[in-house]
Design an enzyme around this catalytic site. Sequence first.
Site, PDB file in Angstrom:
ATOM      1  CB  CYS A 133     -23.194   7.042 -19.977  1.00 37.90           C
ATOM      2  SG  CYS A 133     -21.745   6.235 -19.290  1.00 37.90           S
ATOM      3  CG  HIS A 173     -20.869   0.347 -16.732  1.00 39.96           C
ATOM      4  ND1 HIS A 173     -21.531   1.541 -16.514  1.00 39.96           N
ATOM      5  CD2 HIS A 173     -21.465  -0.558 -15.930  1.00 39.96           C
ATOM      6  CE1 HIS A 173     -22.490   1.350 -15.623  1.00 39.96           C
ATOM      7  NE2 HIS A 173     -22.469   0.092 -15.255  1.00 39.96           N
ATOM      8  CD  GLU A 189     -24.493  -1.999 -13.127  1.00 40.51           C
ATOM      9  OE1 GLU A 189     -24.031  -0.942 -13.565  1.00 40.51           O
ATOM     10  OE2 GLU A 189     -24.784  -2.166 -11.926  1.00 40.51           O
TER      11      GLU A 189
END
Length: 416
Positions: free
Chosen positions: A347, A230, A164
Amino acid sequence: MSRADLVEINFDGIVGPTHNYAGLSLGNLASKKNAGQTSHPRAAALQGLEKMRANIRLGLTQGILLPHRRPDSEWLEGLATDAANAGPLWPAATSASAMWAANAATVSPAPDSADGRCHLTVANLVTMPHRSHEWPGTLAQLRLAFAHEAFAVHRPVPAPFGDEGAANHMRLCDHHGAPGVEVFVYGEASGPFPARQHLQASAAIARRHGLNEALFVRQSDEAIAAGAFHNDVVAVANERVLFAHEHAFADKACFFADLRERLPSVEIVEVPAEAVSLEDAIASYLFNAQLVTLPEGGMALILPTEARGVGRVWEWLEALVAGNGPIRRLIPVDVRESMANGGGPACLRLRVVCDPATVDPRFLVDETRLDRLAAVIAAHWPESVAPDQIGTLGGWPEAVRARAALLEALDLGELI
């Protein structure tokens, strides 16, 4: 070898015109909480531009990544369906999740790699169906933006090993142009939510990038179970500073010892759980902040305005900057539309340490270019998207035209 010509560039994702709240991301508590709400794509995109504008005014170098083609008709075609018949596949085909550029790729700057080039590996995002088809669009952009010989842009790690991107990767160094220690944070399946970063994917990227110094650190089960989907929800690093929650890592003692051995100048700023719980840290996105080095010296945290609304979080932060530590400024930014879908300031950006002269200038912005982009967004992005609208939009031609107008304004027609 240190490089004086290298600077950190934050490449922010521009929020696409199909931004909506479908609640597709298992383990992302904000995404699930707001599923089915009316979204505001125009406001979301303009908020993102204002964050970029604020960074430029701080003296930081700013880049952009563009919305992907949505709906993704090619992905639907591969599943033997189309807009009219996609049914439950339709939300994944229309998702604007590529806005979160921290998931675009993992980046290793030139001083860290054996061949002296900056390496970028596109994330495969295979854990979530709505994100698993992002990588071709991301790869096309990165190959344009970083076509110079100073870069090596790689295809994603093969499935089933989930990767990711930079959201599970940190770099620590004495300064951006110095050789650094790259930290890959992976998870292991346990509890109610998936662990999205696989150890084998991280190891493959480290080998591919030819890294001289890499550490592989397991994210704590406690953090994942609390909603830290995350690593960047519970930790962030910049130059020699690691800013992390007490419960971010499974074996922090071993990790911190290894880190101090490899980078003796490292400064670890740990937020104790008794001061800020994991739940408060995740709700406020305290760690999903941009920790940046200011041109005049010192560091600042660019964090969501929501952090001010959680009393214990803001009290701890005010005490932090009042002290004599490396983080000296708090800069709240309004990205509430992104926050409501589960992504904070960090993000929205991919950090690339490089010489700006080697980047395709169409992917770099100043205030004048941001004004031009804001005008396109104001003219073409929908003001709101209600859940009951999404299934009646057919191929969403308005969104296709909106993206085309943005690419035309940037002279990036080859991405259409």
